[in-house]
Design a protein around this motif. Sequence first.
Motif, PDB file in Angstrom:
ATOM      1  N   SER A  12      24.763  79.117  44.986  1.00 38.36           N
ATOM      2  CA  SER A  12      24.989  77.954  44.107  1.00 38.36           C
ATOM      3  C   SER A  12      26.427  77.883  43.592  1.00 38.36           C
ATOM      4  O   SER A  12      26.754  76.993  42.800  1.00 38.36           O
ATOM      5  N   ALA A  13      27.273  78.796  44.043  1.00 39.99           N
ATOM      6  CA  ALA A  13      28.653  78.814  43.522  1.00 39.99           C
ATOM      7  C   ALA A  13      29.384  77.527  43.906  1.00 39.99           C
ATOM      8  O   ALA A  13      29.334  77.094  45.054  1.00 39.99           O
ATOM      9  N   LEU A  88      33.078  82.855  54.396  1.00 43.59           N
ATOM     10  CA  LEU A  88      32.544  82.488  53.069  1.00 43.59           C
ATOM     11  C   LEU A  88      33.135  81.164  52.593  1.00 43.59           C
ATOM     12  O   LEU A  88      32.452  80.364  51.947  1.00 43.59           O
ATOM     13  N   ALA A  89      34.412  80.950  52.905  1.00 48.12           N
ATOM     14  CA  ALA A  89      35.093  79.731  52.441  1.00 48.12           C
ATOM     15  C   ALA A  89      34.384  78.476  52.937  1.00 48.12           C
ATOM     16  O   ALA A  89      34.473  77.426  52.296  1.00 48.12           O
ATOM     17  N   ARG A  90      33.677  78.587  54.059  1.00 47.74           N
ATOM     18  CA  ARG A  90      33.027  77.399  54.640  1.00 47.74           C
ATOM     19  C   ARG A  90      31.717  77.053  53.927  1.00 47.74           C
ATOM     20  O   ARG A  90      31.102  76.042  54.220  1.00 47.74           O
ATOM     21  N   HIS A  91      31.272  77.924  52.988  1.00 49.21           N
ATOM     22  CA  HIS A  91      29.971  77.703  52.355  1.00 49.21           C
ATOM     23  C   HIS A  91      30.065  77.256  50.906  1.00 49.21           C
ATOM     24  O   HIS A  91      29.037  77.152  50.237  1.00 49.21           O
ATOM     25  N   VAL A  92      31.268  77.054  50.392  1.00 52.08           N
ATOM     26  CA  VAL A  92      31.407  76.651  48.980  1.00 52.08           C
ATOM     27  C   VAL A  92      32.342  75.450  48.868  1.00 52.08           C
ATOM     28  O   VAL A  92      33.202  75.239  49.725  1.00 52.08           O
ATOM     29  N   ALA A  93      32.160  74.696  47.780  1.00 50.29           N
ATOM     30  CA  ALA A  93      32.985  73.488  47.598  1.00 50.29           C
ATOM     31  C   ALA A  93      34.455  73.876  47.383  1.00 50.29           C
ATOM     32  O   ALA A  93      35.365  73.247  47.914  1.00 50.29           O
ATOM     33  N   GLU A  94      34.674  74.899  46.544  1.00 56.04           N
ATOM     34  CA  GLU A  94      36.057  75.318  46.272  1.00 56.04           C
ATOM     35  C   GLU A  94      36.159  76.825  46.480  1.00 56.04           C
ATOM     36  O   GLU A  94      35.284  77.579  46.039  1.00 56.04           O
ATOM     37  N   PHE A  95      37.207  77.232  47.149  1.00 56.55           N
ATOM     38  CA  PHE A  95      37.358  78.651  47.507  1.00 56.55           C
ATOM     39  C   PHE A  95      38.802  79.075  47.280  1.00 56.55           C
ATOM     40  O   PHE A  95      39.732  78.364  47.681  1.00 56.55           O
ATOM     41  N   GLU A 244      26.849  91.488  55.748  1.00 53.89           N
ATOM     42  CA  GLU A 244      25.438  91.517  55.350  1.00 53.89           C
ATOM     43  C   GLU A 244      25.178  90.533  54.203  1.00 53.89           C
ATOM     44  O   GLU A 244      24.156  89.838  54.173  1.00 53.89           O
ATOM     45  N   LEU A 245      26.130  90.453  53.271  1.00 52.86           N
ATOM     46  CA  LEU A 245      26.012  89.492  52.168  1.00 52.86           C
ATOM     47  C   LEU A 245      25.968  88.064  52.717  1.00 52.86           C
ATOM     48  O   LEU A 245      25.129  87.245  52.308  1.00 52.86           O
ATOM     49  N   LEU A 246      26.836  87.795  53.651  1.00 53.40           N
ATOM     50  CA  LEU A 246      26.900  86.470  54.282  1.00 53.40           C
ATOM     51  C   LEU A 246      25.572  86.159  54.986  1.00 53.40           C
ATOM     52  O   LEU A 246      25.037  85.049  54.893  1.00 53.40           O
ATOM     53  N   ARG A 247      25.053  87.169  55.687  1.00 55.76           N
ATOM     54  CA  ARG A 247      23.812  86.970  56.441  1.00 55.76           C
ATOM     55  C   ARG A 247      22.644  86.676  55.496  1.00 55.76           C
ATOM     56  O   ARG A 247      21.887  85.729  55.707  1.00 55.76           O
ATOM     57  N   GLN A 248      22.540  87.492  54.424  1.00 54.42           N
ATOM     58  CA  GLN A 248      21.399  87.310  53.524  1.00 54.42           C
ATOM     59  C   GLN A 248      21.512  86.030  52.700  1.00 54.42           C
ATOM     60  O   GLN A 248      20.514  85.399  52.372  1.00 54.42           O
ATOM     61  N   ALA A 249      22.733  85.632  52.362  1.00 56.10           N
ATOM     62  CA  ALA A 249      22.888  84.430  51.526  1.00 56.10           C
ATOM     63  C   ALA A 249      22.776  83.154  52.351  1.00 56.10           C
ATOM     64  O   ALA A 249      22.188  82.173  51.906  1.00 56.10           O
ATOM     65  N   PHE A 250      23.362  83.154  53.534  1.00 50.65           N
ATOM     66  CA  PHE A 250      23.473  81.896  54.289  1.00 50.65           C
ATOM     67  C   PHE A 250      22.888  81.985  55.701  1.00 50.65           C
ATOM     68  O   PHE A 250      23.007  81.029  56.469  1.00 50.65           O
ATOM     69  N   GLY A 251      22.382  83.158  56.066  1.00 51.50           N
ATOM     70  CA  GLY A 251      21.884  83.317  57.429  1.00 51.50           C
ATOM     71  C   GLY A 251      22.991  83.236  58.466  1.00 51.50           C
ATOM     72  O   GLY A 251      22.711  83.002  59.639  1.00 51.50           O
ATOM     73  N   ALA A 252      24.238  83.414  58.024  1.00 51.19           N
ATOM     74  CA  ALA A 252      25.372  83.253  58.958  1.00 51.19           C
ATOM     75  C   ALA A 252      25.657  84.543  59.715  1.00 51.19           C
ATOM     76  O   ALA A 252      25.422  85.623  59.217  1.00 51.19           O
TER      77      ALA A 252
END
Length: 252
Positions: A12-13, A88-95, A244-252
């Motif tokens: 939700s960030a 990660l930058a591709r998954h949030v509005a502002e990075f 692993e964080l990316l995978r669990q949060a976004f399935g990426a």
Amino acid sequence: MLPSPLLTALRSARHLVVFTGAGVSAESGIPTFRDALSGLWQRFDPATLATPQAFRRDPALVWGWYEWRRMKVLQAQPNPAHRAIAELARHVAEFTLITQNVDDLHERAGSQDVIHLHGSLQQPRCFACARSPAAPLAPADEPEDGRRLEPPRCTHCGGRLRPGVVWFGENLPAAALNAAFDAARRCDLLISVGTSGVVYPAAEVPRLALDAGAMVLHVNPQAVAQPGEREFVLRGPAGAELPELLRQAFGA
Ligand code: BJW
Ligand code: ZN
């Protein structure tokens, strides 16, 4: 499974800040500064290499050491941690990516607009007039640690070129520091990766985010922070933890 408040915070960030130190490049073969066995400051004395006084005293010693380090970076490749941060930058509005590192591995992994708080090994400037050379530095002639090299001369004033990094006792670039502090105060989640957090003013960045109400996640094999209500710790190498964080949060 990672803590669900952390995954929720990441999903939700609106503004995510990633703040990195030498540990993010360790798995690319770039030595950190303060790790017990492999850190640069275990083998080299910062007072004789990383201060303006050291350069004034022995420019060839300092330039040779930095050329050795520049070559190590040129020969290194980004690792899964650099790539996960770029993703990660591709998954949030502002990075915002803030680094203390003087290498360019974030850029080579695809990150853009990286805020370099401690400068860059690739951008020397004149010790006398501060101007940068027009042409990029050529690869050095097989530098080794401990090999002295006379610094090139400035084409404007004839002064010696110095490495474009921030040494102890020098001010950080004001625009970079202001942008970093501003992002830290505005973000809702900050991920601090691979830093011992002992060098100021950079070390204030995660603290500013916490004080402004953001969540902070530390990714580090060492215990650099105590977990708290809004503070999380992933104890492990960034090259494993961040994908692993990316995978669990976004399935990426
Ligand atoms: C992994 C991992 C894996 C491993 N995955 N993690 C008292 C006396 C004198 C000065 C001061 C003082 N108190 C404060 C100061 C000021 C000084 C300072 O903070 N000193 C402290 C050390 C005490 N700061 C400054 O001087 C700054 N300027 C300033 O304040 O100006 C005002 C001023 C003017 C006049 C007088 C005094 C002040 C400038 C600081 C510049 C820092 N420069 C360096 C060198 C850059 C050039 C170069 O590369 O050679 O920047 S020092 C070095 O430390 C480098 C780094 O960016 C910085 C931070 O280190 P970092 O990235 O945290 O690395 P490490 O090695 O410490 O930690 C690595 C971490 O990774 C560890 O936690 C590992 O566990 C972890 N790790 N593998 C994830 N796979
Ligand atoms: Zn000059």
